[in-house]
Design a protein around this motif. Structure first.
Motif, PDB file in Angstrom:
ATOM      1  N   ILE A 190      11.847 -35.572  20.954  1.00 39.14           N
ATOM      2  CA  ILE A 190      11.508 -34.352  21.680  1.00 39.14           C
ATOM      3  C   ILE A 190      12.435 -34.141  22.881  1.00 39.14           C
ATOM      4  O   ILE A 190      12.713 -33.007  23.257  1.00 39.14           O
ATOM      5  CB  ILE A 190      10.014 -34.351  22.092  1.00 39.14           C
ATOM      6  CG1 ILE A 190       9.614 -32.976  22.605  1.00 39.14           C
ATOM      7  CG2 ILE A 190       9.735 -35.423  23.111  1.00 39.14           C
ATOM      8  CD1 ILE A 190       9.703 -31.883  21.618  1.00 39.14           C
ATOM      9  N   GLU A 191      12.953 -35.196  23.460  1.00 42.47           N
ATOM     10  CA  GLU A 191      13.870 -35.063  24.590  1.00 42.47           C
ATOM     11  C   GLU A 191      15.198 -34.433  24.181  1.00 42.47           C
ATOM     12  O   GLU A 191      15.917 -33.896  25.021  1.00 42.47           O
ATOM     13  CB  GLU A 191      14.141 -36.425  25.249  1.00 42.47           C
ATOM     14  CG  GLU A 191      12.953 -36.990  25.988  1.00 42.47           C
ATOM     15  CD  GLU A 191      12.013 -37.749  25.065  1.00 42.47           C
ATOM     16  OE1 GLU A 191      12.421 -38.154  23.950  1.00 42.47           O
ATOM     17  OE2 GLU A 191      10.847 -37.918  25.448  1.00 42.47           O
ATOM     18  N   ASP A 192      15.546 -34.510  22.895  1.00 42.50           N
ATOM     19  CA  ASP A 192      16.808 -33.968  22.409  1.00 42.50           C
ATOM     20  C   ASP A 192      16.710 -32.516  21.957  1.00 42.50           C
ATOM     21  O   ASP A 192      17.719 -31.887  21.669  1.00 42.50           O
ATOM     22  CB  ASP A 192      17.331 -34.806  21.233  1.00 42.50           C
ATOM     23  CG  ASP A 192      17.685 -36.217  21.667  1.00 42.50           C
ATOM     24  OD1 ASP A 192      18.029 -36.408  22.851  1.00 42.50           O
ATOM     25  OD2 ASP A 192      17.607 -37.126  20.822  1.00 42.50           O
ATOM     26  N   VAL A 193      15.495 -31.968  21.874  1.00 43.44           N
ATOM     27  CA  VAL A 193      15.307 -30.610  21.367  1.00 43.44           C
ATOM     28  C   VAL A 193      15.785 -29.600  22.406  1.00 43.44           C
ATOM     29  O   VAL A 193      15.362 -29.634  23.559  1.00 43.44           O
ATOM     30  CB  VAL A 193      13.833 -30.349  20.999  1.00 43.44           C
ATOM     31  CG1 VAL A 193      13.622 -28.901  20.609  1.00 43.44           C
ATOM     32  CG2 VAL A 193      13.406 -31.271  19.877  1.00 43.44           C
ATOM     33  N   ARG A 194      16.685 -28.714  21.974  1.00 41.53           N
ATOM     34  CA  ARG A 194      17.170 -27.643  22.846  1.00 41.53           C
ATOM     35  C   ARG A 194      16.435 -26.347  22.585  1.00 41.53           C
ATOM     36  O   ARG A 194      16.044 -25.636  23.492  1.00 41.53           O
ATOM     37  CB  ARG A 194      18.666 -27.428  22.656  1.00 41.53           C
ATOM     38  CG  ARG A 194      19.220 -26.357  23.607  1.00 41.53           C
ATOM     39  CD  ARG A 194      20.633 -26.001  23.310  1.00 41.53           C
ATOM     40  NE  ARG A 194      20.612 -25.304  22.021  1.00 41.53           N
ATOM     41  CZ  ARG A 194      21.649 -25.160  21.237  1.00 41.53           C
ATOM     42  NH1 ARG A 194      22.795 -25.659  21.561  1.00 41.53           N
ATOM     43  NH2 ARG A 194      21.560 -24.519  20.107  1.00 41.53           N
ATOM     44  N   SER A 195      16.250 -25.991  21.305  1.00 39.61           N
ATOM     45  CA  SER A 195      15.548 -24.762  20.979  1.00 39.61           C
ATOM     46  C   SER A 195      14.854 -24.901  19.636  1.00 39.61           C
ATOM     47  O   SER A 195      15.217 -25.731  18.814  1.00 39.61           O
ATOM     48  CB  SER A 195      16.506 -23.567  20.953  1.00 39.61           C
ATOM     49  OG  SER A 195      17.424 -23.690  19.888  1.00 39.61           O
ATOM     50  N   VAL A 196      13.836 -24.056  19.472  1.00 41.45           N
ATOM     51  CA  VAL A 196      13.069 -24.013  18.234  1.00 41.45           C
ATOM     52  C   VAL A 196      12.972 -22.560  17.821  1.00 41.45           C
ATOM     53  O   VAL A 196      12.670 -21.697  18.642  1.00 41.45           O
ATOM     54  CB  VAL A 196      11.655 -24.601  18.439  1.00 41.45           C
ATOM     55  CG1 VAL A 196      10.816 -24.431  17.186  1.00 41.45           C
ATOM     56  CG2 VAL A 196      11.733 -26.059  18.827  1.00 41.45           C
ATOM     57  N   GLU A 197      13.245 -22.288  16.551  1.00 40.05           N
ATOM     58  CA  GLU A 197      13.134 -20.920  16.026  1.00 40.05           C
ATOM     59  C   GLU A 197      12.270 -20.961  14.780  1.00 40.05           C
ATOM     60  O   GLU A 197      12.470 -21.810  13.914  1.00 40.05           O
ATOM     61  CB  GLU A 197      14.509 -20.356  15.704  1.00 40.05           C
ATOM     62  CG  GLU A 197      14.487 -18.924  15.248  1.00 40.05           C
ATOM     63  CD  GLU A 197      15.882 -18.354  15.058  1.00 40.05           C
ATOM     64  OE1 GLU A 197      15.954 -17.189  14.641  1.00 40.05           O
ATOM     65  OE2 GLU A 197      16.872 -19.055  15.295  1.00 40.05           O
ATOM     66  N   VAL A 198      11.315 -20.057  14.709  1.00 38.71           N
ATOM     67  CA  VAL A 198      10.411 -19.995  13.568  1.00 38.71           C
ATOM     68  C   VAL A 198      10.758 -18.765  12.747  1.00 38.71           C
ATOM     69  O   VAL A 198      10.726 -17.651  13.255  1.00 38.71           O
ATOM     70  CB  VAL A 198       8.940 -19.946  14.024  1.00 38.71           C
ATOM     71  CG1 VAL A 198       8.018 -19.857  12.818  1.00 38.71           C
ATOM     72  CG2 VAL A 198       8.603 -21.156  14.861  1.00 38.71           C
ATOM     73  N   LEU A 199      11.112 -18.979  11.484  1.00 37.69           N
ATOM     74  CA  LEU A 199      11.403 -17.881  10.567  1.00 37.69           C
ATOM     75  C   LEU A 199      10.171 -17.665   9.707  1.00 37.69           C
ATOM     76  O   LEU A 199       9.698 -18.594   9.053  1.00 37.69           O
ATOM     77  CB  LEU A 199      12.613 -18.216   9.690  1.00 37.69           C
ATOM     78  CG  LEU A 199      13.887 -18.656  10.418  1.00 37.69           C
ATOM     79  CD1 LEU A 199      14.976 -18.990   9.421  1.00 37.69           C
ATOM     80  CD2 LEU A 199      14.344 -17.591  11.387  1.00 37.69           C
ATOM     81  N   LYS A 200       9.658 -16.431   9.726  1.00 37.30           N
ATOM     82  CA  LYS A 200       8.403 -16.160   9.024  1.00 37.30           C
ATOM     83  C   LYS A 200       8.535 -15.158   7.901  1.00 37.30           C
ATOM     84  O   LYS A 200       7.900 -15.306   6.866  1.00 37.30           O
ATOM     85  CB  LYS A 200       7.367 -15.625  10.020  1.00 37.30           C
ATOM     86  CG  LYS A 200       7.091 -16.529  11.163  1.00 37.30           C
ATOM     87  CD  LYS A 200       6.202 -15.847  12.152  1.00 37.30           C
ATOM     88  CE  LYS A 200       6.483 -16.379  13.525  1.00 37.30           C
ATOM     89  NZ  LYS A 200       5.984 -15.552  14.558  1.00 37.30           N
ATOM     90  N   SER A 201       9.323 -14.139   8.095  1.00 43.51           N
ATOM     91  CA  SER A 201       9.372 -13.055   7.105  1.00 43.51           C
ATOM     92  C   SER A 201      10.220 -13.453   5.899  1.00 43.51           C
ATOM     93  O   SER A 201      11.070 -14.340   5.973  1.00 43.51           O
ATOM     94  CB  SER A 201       9.932 -11.784   7.738  1.00 43.51           C
ATOM     95  OG  SER A 201      11.309 -11.931   7.997  1.00 43.51           O
TER      96      SER A 201
END
Length: 124
Positions: free
Chosen positions: A92-103
């Motif tokens: 978790i310390e290495d996570v820069r961004s999270v993107e959720v693709l739904k459509s």
């Protein structure tokens, strides 16, 4: 006269579209821009993911739009469909961004694997 009114109207539209909107500073650990969450000080990956609209965390698993498990992709590499796969792959310390693709249009590139949604995790 009609031409000058039309030009004035168009000028106002251009000025409005070029002006920047000021946003109030956010005090949360993340700053959401659309469906991408930029991570500042996360506690767990689930804490970050459940802030995204349509994402829920139940019984130790992440779901998108209440469907079966999404495809987790870390830095462009598919790592699996379970929350455990994602957590064991990235700290978790290495996570820069999270993107959720739904459509369907967003997940089409992943074919059937992306039918239940895709969670893109980018590291530092």
């Amino acid at each position: 006269m009609k031409t000058s009114v039309a030009l004035l109207f168009l000028s106002l539209l251009v000025m409005m579209s070029c002006s920047s909107t000021s946003q109030s500073p956010q005090t949360a650990a993340t700053m959401g821009r659309g469906d991408t969450t930029y991570v500042d000080n996360p506690q767990t990956l689930a804490d970050v993911l459940i802030r995204e609209p349509g994402v829920s965390f139940q019984s130790g698993q992440i779901t998108v739009r209440g469907q079966a498990y999404p495809l987790f992709i870390v830095d462009g590499v598919p790592v699996g469909r379970t929350y455990g796969d994602a957590v064991s792959t990235v700290s978790i310390e290495d996570v820069r961004s999270v993107e959720v693709l739904k459509s369907a249009s967003e997940t089409a590139i992943y074919g059937r694997r992306g039918a239940n949604g895709v969670i893109l995790i980018n590291t530092r």
